[in-house]
Structures are given as structure tokens and as C-alpha cells.
Design a protein around this motif. Sequence first.
Motif, short mmCIF file in Angstrom:
data_model
loop_
_atom_site.label_atom_id
_atom_site.label_comp_id
_atom_site.label_asym_id
_atom_site.label_seq_id
_atom_site.Cartn_x
_atom_site.Cartn_y
_atom_site.Cartn_z
N LEU A 94 1.32 -28.16 16.31
CA LEU A 94 0.33 -28.87 15.49
C LEU A 94 -0.14 -30.13 16.19
N VAL A 95 -1.45 -30.28 16.27
CA VAL A 95 -2.05 -31.42 16.96
C VAL A 95 -3.21 -31.97 16.12
N GLU A 96 -3.26 -33.28 16.01
CA GLU A 96 -4.39 -33.95 15.35
C GLU A 96 -4.88 -35.09 16.23
N ASP A 97 -6.16 -35.12 16.49
CA ASP A 97 -6.78 -36.19 17.29
C ASP A 97 -6.07 -36.36 18.64
N GLY A 98 -5.72 -35.23 19.26
CA GLY A 98 -5.11 -35.28 20.59
C GLY A 98 -3.66 -35.69 20.60
N ARG A 99 -3.02 -35.70 19.42
CA ARG A 99 -1.63 -36.12 19.35
C ARG A 99 -0.82 -35.08 18.57
N VAL A 100 0.37 -34.78 19.06
CA VAL A 100 1.26 -33.84 18.40
C VAL A 100 1.70 -34.38 17.04
N THR A 101 1.75 -33.49 16.05
CA THR A 101 2.26 -33.89 14.74
C THR A 101 3.45 -33.03 14.31
N GLY A 102 3.68 -31.93 14.99
CA GLY A 102 4.80 -31.06 14.64
C GLY A 102 4.56 -29.64 15.09
N VAL A 103 5.24 -28.70 14.43
CA VAL A 103 5.10 -27.28 14.79
C VAL A 103 5.03 -26.45 13.52
N GLN A 104 4.47 -25.25 13.68
CA GLN A 104 4.40 -24.32 12.55
C GLN A 104 5.08 -23.01 12.93
N GLY A 105 5.96 -22.55 12.04
CA GLY A 105 6.64 -21.29 12.28
C GLY A 105 6.03 -20.16 11.48
N LEU A 106 6.63 -18.99 11.59
CA LEU A 106 6.17 -17.85 10.81
C LEU A 106 6.24 -18.17 9.32
N GLY A 107 5.32 -17.62 8.57
CA GLY A 107 5.32 -17.86 7.12
C GLY A 107 4.80 -19.22 6.75
N GLN A 108 4.04 -19.83 7.67
CA GLN A 108 3.42 -21.14 7.41
C GLN A 108 4.43 -22.27 7.25
N ARG A 109 5.67 -22.04 7.64
CA ARG A 109 6.68 -23.10 7.52
C ARG A 109 6.41 -24.17 8.58
N ARG A 110 6.31 -25.41 8.16
CA ARG A 110 5.96 -26.49 9.08
C ARG A 110 7.10 -27.51 9.22
N PHE A 111 7.20 -28.04 10.42
CA PHE A 111 8.16 -29.10 10.72
C PHE A 111 7.38 -30.21 11.42
N PHE A 112 7.63 -31.45 11.02
CA PHE A 112 6.81 -32.56 11.52
C PHE A 112 7.62 -33.54 12.37
N ALA A 113 6.99 -34.01 13.44
CA ALA A 113 7.58 -35.01 14.33
C ALA A 113 6.48 -35.52 15.26
N PRO A 114 6.57 -36.78 15.70
CA PRO A 114 5.58 -37.33 16.63
C PRO A 114 5.82 -36.93 18.09
N ALA A 115 6.91 -36.23 18.34
CA ALA A 115 7.20 -35.78 19.71
C ALA A 115 7.74 -34.36 19.67
N VAL A 116 7.19 -33.50 20.51
CA VAL A 116 7.63 -32.11 20.59
C VAL A 116 7.89 -31.76 22.06
N ILE A 117 9.07 -31.20 22.31
CA ILE A 117 9.44 -30.77 23.67
C ILE A 117 9.49 -29.25 23.68
#
Length: 419
Positions: free
Chosen positions: A138-161
Amino acid sequence: MKDYQVIVVGGGAAGMMAAGQAAQRGKRVLLLEKKERLGRKIAISGKGRCNITNEEHVSDFIRNYPGNGRFLHGILREFDNVALREFLAHYGVETKVERGGRVFPVSDDAETVVETLLAYLAERGVTILSGITVEEILVEDGRVTGVQGLGQRRFFAPAVIICTGGASYPATGSTGDGFRFARKLGHKVITPRPALVPLKTAEAWVKEVQGLSLRNVEASLWIGGKKKVAEFGEMLFTHFGVSGPIILTLSRQAGEALRKGEPVKLELNLKPALSSEQLDARIQRDFQKYSNKQFKNALDDLLPQSLIPVLIRLSGINPDGVVHQISREERKGLTALLQGLPLTITDTLSLEAAIVTAGGVDVKEINPKTMASKCVKGLYWAGEVVDVDGITGGYNLQAAFAMGFRAGRAAAGEEFSQV
């Protein structure tokens, strides 16, 4: 939904190290793994023994990465082979050095390495969710906001590796997900291809000796009629061709040549410790010892049993002829064959069968000082998903651990400033 400060996608060597390092710096870390268990590829590496690293001095490591070794220069110095062995020793895994500088756990059990890394993550308070397939970053305005898994499950964080691995051994979870993420996020992906992979041969006789392992032999790679490189060590005959450490090391260059349509051959020196004159003298001694025997019964001291019929056939010498009747020219031809057994390489096995993937996220778009993306803020890359690959001998796992180490620390300390 609970927010995290760092999310790591992929629970292999790079991912576990990255998650642990970020948590060690006080961050709330979530590690997502698509398989039910972390460290699947570690568990099968080194034939289940786990060739962790190499004892070679770190200043000499770079030459063993045909794929963008220079990118690793500072990364390996920050977390080198000594640091990795000390890290494992701290958590109870003692290591030993074997031939070629290969480093293994004393237990000879890769599972001890996996269990140690899991204990490290637990100690640092990393939240682990397995069986989670990430579908999108997940990215907004050129910045990571988190990730989305199967089933639309979302996890949020300002840094993703992203540590999803390459596309080799897909049963371990490395199915090229990271490459798909990279392309969608605007990264260039260098075409993935097999790096350490067995080779197919045109010669049908390899089936006769399948399973035969040879030590202390030399394999020379010939491309377009020119000798390019040679490797000394162990190899294995298979039903389709050849494999083993020295073959895997040569396979990257062989595969590149085949993709260009160039003819590729191998020459196997079965007696590299001897000069041709010394080998000829050795054969003469054997021939004198078995002078009244048939040729097919005179090579037991020289070759493995299963290889004898093949060499006799290729030599053109009458197998039923008496040894003392073999001519000098025939003996010289046998000597040359033993030190230049030819094999025509027709192909590599598929990428899925490769130990390591060459290609991946272009290193020009990753900051080597932080492993941060130059395309998306808060995004980091580590491990085999990056276009870096090494030869056999522990170099690839060392690179994965080192990249994970740097990415985890950078994401925890400066998650907003790396562009």
C-alpha cells in the motif's frame, strides 16, 4: 487493526534478520510469511545441513558474487561472516569450517539455525503471522502505508521491508511475489533466471552413471570453442546431466551463453592432480600389473566401477582385447580422455529447480547504505529478491543475512528519510 512501525514481508534469512534488527531497535515489528513455517529454504540449504557462510576474509567475498558483488561491499563489512557466526554462537549454534571454507553448524542440522532465528525473533518481541499471502504493497503519495493480504486484510506501518526471495524452489514460498510488487511500484526488475542450477547434457551415457559422485575433479567450461573458466572440487552425475558444487558454480555462465545461442561444452579432468605424463606412467603401471587381463578388467584401480564401461566405449579400445596388446596411441588416447572427458551442455534445469535466482530488483534503484527504495519512501528490499547472486559456498546466505541486517536497522532508525 493494530498498527506497526515496521512490516517485513517474507520469513527467510533476510526477513528474519531484518525483523529482529528492527525490533532490537525498539520498533513494533510484524513479520508476514506466506508459508505456515518460517525459514523453509534455510532448512533445506546445504542438503539439510545449512552452509551458513564462508570463512574467507570478507575483503575477498565480492569476487564470489558474479551478480552485482560491488553493491554488497559496505553491506558485508557491516555484518560479515565473523559477525554472523558470533550472532549464531550467542544463541547457541556453534559452527565449523569444512573444505573450501564452507561454514556449517556443528550439529549438521539446518533446523538448529531456523530454531535459533525463531528464538531471536521471540526474544525481540516480533509479531509473526504465518500463512499470510501479501497481495499488494500500500502506497499513498509516494510513501508506503502498509500491505494488503488475501481477503482484503490490511496491515499498516510507515516502513515495509520486502524479503520475498527469488523464484527458485517455489515450494519454500519463493514464487516471485517480490518481482510483481517491484514492477507495480515502478521498480525495474532484471529478468529472473537460474543462477546455481544443474546442467543438461546431450550425452545419453550420463544415465548409466547417475548418482555417481566424484571428488577432486576439475570441470572446464568451454563457450564458442574457447575455454572460459575451470572449477575444482565435487560433482555429481544425474539422469539428465551433471550437478554438484563445481557444476553449479559454472552454471550461471553456461546458462547465459546458452541463452545467447552459443555452443557450451564441459571437459572433465578426472585426474587433475597428475600431469599427462604422470597419468600415462600411472596407466602403464596398471597395464603392466594386468597385462594378461582383458582391457575391461584392467581399470578397477583407476576409475569408479560404474564409469569403466563408459570410458572403455568412449576410448574406442576393444574391451575384450588383452591389455599387453593395447598400442601406445590407444593408451595416449585413454590418457587424454581421462583428463578431458567431453560433455555437450544443451540446457539448464528450470528456474524453479535452481538453488539461487539471478536477476531481481535493479540495484541501481536501491540505496546500498540503507537498502531503501529510490522509488518509494519507506520501502526497503533485502535478500534474493534483489539482483545479487553468488557462487556456492555460503555466499548467498551471507548476503541475505547482511542485507536483512542493514535493512532492518535502517527501517527502524530512519523510516521516513530514505529516498
